[in-house]
Scaffold this active site. Sequence first.
Site, short mmCIF file in Angstrom:
data_model
loop_
_atom_site.label_atom_id
_atom_site.label_comp_id
_atom_site.label_asym_id
_atom_site.label_seq_id
_atom_site.Cartn_x
_atom_site.Cartn_y
_atom_site.Cartn_z
N GLY A 67 0.76 -1.21 -0.02
CA GLY A 67 -0.03 -0.03 -0.11
C GLY A 67 0.91 1.35 0.05
O GLY A 67 0.39 2.43 0.34
N ASN A 115 -2.26 2.51 -14.17
CA ASN A 115 -1.54 1.55 -13.28
C ASN A 115 0.09 2.17 -13.13
O ASN A 115 0.37 2.95 -13.99
CB ASN A 115 -1.40 0.19 -13.98
CG ASN A 115 -0.65 -0.63 -13.47
OD1 ASN A 115 -0.59 -0.90 -12.17
ND2 ASN A 115 0.22 -1.52 -13.87
N HIS A 167 4.06 0.63 -12.90
CA HIS A 167 4.89 -0.44 -12.85
C HIS A 167 6.15 -0.01 -12.72
O HIS A 167 6.91 0.97 -13.01
CB HIS A 167 4.87 -0.88 -14.42
CG HIS A 167 5.38 -2.32 -14.68
ND1 HIS A 167 4.93 -3.29 -14.23
CD2 HIS A 167 6.59 -2.55 -15.27
CE1 HIS A 167 5.72 -4.52 -14.53
NE2 HIS A 167 6.80 -3.97 -15.22
N ASP A 188 0.14 -4.62 -18.42
CA ASP A 188 1.36 -3.38 -18.67
C ASP A 188 1.36 -3.09 -20.17
O ASP A 188 2.51 -2.73 -20.48
CB ASP A 188 2.83 -4.06 -18.24
CG ASP A 188 2.75 -4.45 -16.88
OD1 ASP A 188 1.93 -3.98 -15.83
OD2 ASP A 188 3.34 -5.70 -16.50
N GLU A 191 8.41 5.88 -7.84
CA GLU A 191 6.89 5.66 -8.10
C GLU A 191 5.94 6.44 -7.16
O GLU A 191 5.13 7.31 -7.63
CB GLU A 191 6.57 4.39 -7.62
CG GLU A 191 7.26 3.21 -8.40
CD GLU A 191 6.73 1.74 -8.15
OE1 GLU A 191 5.82 1.70 -7.77
OE2 GLU A 191 7.83 0.88 -8.07
#
Length: 226
Positions: free
Chosen positions: A22, A122, A124, A165, A194
């Site tokens: 998380g 998303n 990655h 992806d 990220e």
Amino acid sequence: MPTHSTAHPLKIAIFVSGQSRGSNMQSLIEDCKSELSIASVGVVIGTRSDSRALERARESNIQTTVVSPIKKTAAGNVENSDYGATLLRILRKYDIGLICLAGYMRILPPIVVEEFENRIMNIHPALLPLFGGQGMYGENVHKAVLASGMKIAGCTVHFVDQHYDNGPIIMQTVVPVLDEDEFGDLAARVLKAEHKTYPEAVQLFAQNRLQIRGRRVKILTIALAD
Ligand code: GRF
């Protein structure tokens, strides 16, 4: 092609899986709480009630809900055929304009991908299209990057389609691969990137500054008209 109307503040749903730590979810929650944010987190949706990510979301006073993609039957575990429809009901209930996958390890049901076309992101932990696809997650990614001998690594935020992806790339951040790196060192450096990149991409979406043209996503200096 506007993807989000700036007339309404953007509400996002964050999807996590059972094993998610998380940390990306948390960075989105924190960013949305900042004064400058024009997005808020409406709900965090998990696949298992005992996930650490859901616990962290609750600690941050964010609504959470669990929808299991698997149904337990007398004959064993089967796919939950209501999974997609249940997700859509929840997304509508919370008036969600953007789905953010954050450590969600599955392909979303087609009805969700269709309804939220160009409104699912998303993150990655690699520079796609390298080191992506099924099985490329967690330490597998960083070990593969080190084994490849590449001098750079990084993360990618992309729109989501029906394949792992694969959707149009929104933002990428590059970090160096250092000579002495073990996969844990590289993973930590990429994760830090990220946490900065994902909130930036979400805010650009909220400001209606992402224009999708085929596989390319242009970041506009001025928002698209609604
Ligand atoms: C991150 O590395 C992200 O890139 C990938 O899954 C991982 C989730 O980590 N999709 P966390 O749960 O956000 O800490």
